[in-house]
Design a protein around this motif. Sequence first.
Motif, PDB file in Angstrom:
ATOM      1  N   VAL A  60       0.907  -1.260  -0.025  1.00 56.58           N
ATOM      2  CA  VAL A  60       0.069  -0.105  -0.139  1.00 56.58           C
ATOM      3  C   VAL A  60       0.830   1.290   0.001  1.00 56.58           C
ATOM      4  CG1 VAL A  60      -1.888   1.306   1.387  1.00 56.58           C
ATOM      5  CG2 VAL A  60      -1.885  -1.213   1.201  1.00 56.58           C
ATOM      6  N   SER A  61       0.416   2.104  -0.889  1.00 53.91           N
ATOM      7  CA  SER A  61       1.582   3.454  -1.007  1.00 53.91           C
ATOM      8  C   SER A  61       1.356   4.262   0.434  1.00 53.91           C
ATOM      9  CB  SER A  61       1.180   4.170  -2.196  1.00 53.91           C
ATOM     10  OG  SER A  61      -0.130   4.754  -2.099  1.00 53.91           O
ATOM     11  N   THR A  62       2.587   5.011   0.257  1.00 52.85           N
ATOM     12  CA  THR A  62       2.352   5.909   1.541  1.00 52.85           C
ATOM     13  C   THR A  62       1.384   6.869   1.235  1.00 52.85           C
ATOM     14  OG1 THR A  62       4.138   7.405   0.269  1.00 52.85           O
ATOM     15  CG2 THR A  62       4.939   5.812   1.896  1.00 52.85           C
ATOM     16  N   ARG A  63       1.008   7.364   0.336  1.00 52.64           N
ATOM     17  CA  ARG A  63      -0.005   8.107  -0.126  1.00 52.64           C
ATOM     18  C   ARG A  63      -1.170   7.694   0.256  1.00 52.64           C
ATOM     19  NH1 ARG A  63      -3.822  11.202  -1.258  1.00 52.64           N
ATOM     20  NH2 ARG A  63      -3.964  12.459  -3.118  1.00 52.64           N
ATOM     21  N   GLN A  64      -1.540   6.194  -0.134  1.00 55.98           N
ATOM     22  CA  GLN A  64      -2.884   5.699   0.398  1.00 55.98           C
ATOM     23  C   GLN A  64      -2.925   5.655   1.898  1.00 55.98           C
ATOM     24  OE1 GLN A  64      -1.770   2.363  -2.061  1.00 55.98           O
ATOM     25  NE2 GLN A  64      -4.145   2.196  -2.734  1.00 55.98           N
ATOM     26  N   LEU A  65      -1.762   5.341   2.718  1.00 58.31           N
ATOM     27  CA  LEU A  65      -1.633   5.152   4.053  1.00 58.31           C
ATOM     28  C   LEU A  65      -1.990   6.536   4.698  1.00 58.31           C
ATOM     29  CD1 LEU A  65       1.343   2.897   4.467  1.00 58.31           C
ATOM     30  CD2 LEU A  65      -0.969   2.302   4.837  1.00 58.31           C
ATOM     31  N   ARG A  66      -1.479   7.629   4.357  1.00 56.13           N
ATOM     32  CA  ARG A  66      -1.994   9.133   4.875  1.00 56.13           C
ATOM     33  C   ARG A  66      -3.429   9.084   4.471  1.00 56.13           C
ATOM     34  NH1 ARG A  66       3.204  10.507   2.136  1.00 56.13           N
ATOM     35  NH2 ARG A  66       4.855  10.511   3.724  1.00 56.13           N
ATOM     36  N   TYR A  67      -3.888   8.947   3.302  1.00 57.12           N
ATOM     37  CA  TYR A  67      -5.308   9.108   2.945  1.00 57.12           C
ATOM     38  C   TYR A  67      -6.246   8.248   4.009  1.00 57.12           C
ATOM     39  CZ  TYR A  67      -9.552   9.339   0.585  1.00 57.12           C
ATOM     40  OH  TYR A  67     -11.095   9.532   0.069  1.00 57.12           O
ATOM     41  N   TRP A  68      -5.638   7.038   4.093  1.00 60.95           N
ATOM     42  CA  TRP A  68      -6.517   5.980   4.974  1.00 60.95           C
ATOM     43  C   TRP A  68      -6.878   6.634   6.351  1.00 60.95           C
ATOM     44  CZ3 TRP A  68      -5.161   0.461   3.301  1.00 60.95           C
ATOM     45  CH2 TRP A  68      -5.194   0.262   1.886  1.00 60.95           C
ATOM     46  N   GLU A  69      -5.495   6.986   7.048  1.00 54.53           N
ATOM     47  CA  GLU A  69      -5.522   7.599   8.274  1.00 54.53           C
ATOM     48  C   GLU A  69      -6.487   8.761   8.135  1.00 54.53           C
ATOM     49  OE1 GLU A  69      -2.114   9.393   9.327  1.00 54.53           O
ATOM     50  OE2 GLU A  69      -2.595   9.702  11.579  1.00 54.53           O
ATOM     51  N   LYS A  70      -6.555   9.813   7.442  1.00 50.46           N
ATOM     52  CA  LYS A  70      -7.264  10.983   7.312  1.00 50.46           C
ATOM     53  C   LYS A  70      -8.775  10.624   7.325  1.00 50.46           C
ATOM     54  CE  LYS A  70      -6.549  13.668   3.962  1.00 50.46           C
ATOM     55  NZ  LYS A  70      -5.897  14.726   3.056  1.00 50.46           N
ATOM     56  N   GLN A  71      -9.081   9.550   6.556  1.00 54.07           N
ATOM     57  CA  GLN A  71     -10.548   8.856   6.388  1.00 54.07           C
ATOM     58  C   GLN A  71     -11.041   8.285   7.905  1.00 54.07           C
ATOM     59  OE1 GLN A  71     -12.330   9.911   3.921  1.00 54.07           O
ATOM     60  NE2 GLN A  71     -10.590  11.162   3.629  1.00 54.07           N
TER      61      GLN A  71
END
Length: 155
Positions: free
Chosen positions: A34-45
């Motif tokens: 999972v990309s770092t971009r996705q991980l940050r987005y998932w956290e924000k959600q």
Amino acid sequence: MNSKPHPKKLLKVKKPTLDNMQFRIGELARMTGVSTRQLRYWEKQGYVSTIVRDDGQESRLYSFKAYVKVSVIKQYLDAGEALHDAVVAANVTLKDVKVIQHIMRTAFQGLEMHNDKLMVNLGFFDEQETKRLYVSIESGKVKYQLVDVPDEEPK
DNA sequence: ATTCTGACA
DNA sequence: TGTCAGCA
């Protein structure tokens, strides 16, 4: 080598358990795909949580549990689910895993030899605790067996 | 070297 | 979601 009587320093090493394993975002990304971009987005959600840091560091830390959750979400994603559905499915899966783990911990009472056969003690069978349930494997088949609790062992 | 936030040819 | 900038 060094003969001077220096005070012995006792090195305290934290036991490497799953609970104290921590990963930075780059590591977790490589581990899970999972990309770092996705991980940050998932956290924000609010889909995944990071470890709250007491020290004054800003970089994210992920627990082993977070790693598991990310991995499960990833699997549903790969199976074609949309992100939100993947998260919902992952939550259900992880909740079921909790139940299974609790059952396994509770049920497994140990291994015992009975007449040269290896038996798994699954604990008391009845509420009155007069019998125990055992399970064994005989020629590839699962065999259950009830054994009376001896009188010498009242409870 | 790595992480962070914000923005978009 | 990828990627790049511009910081720390």
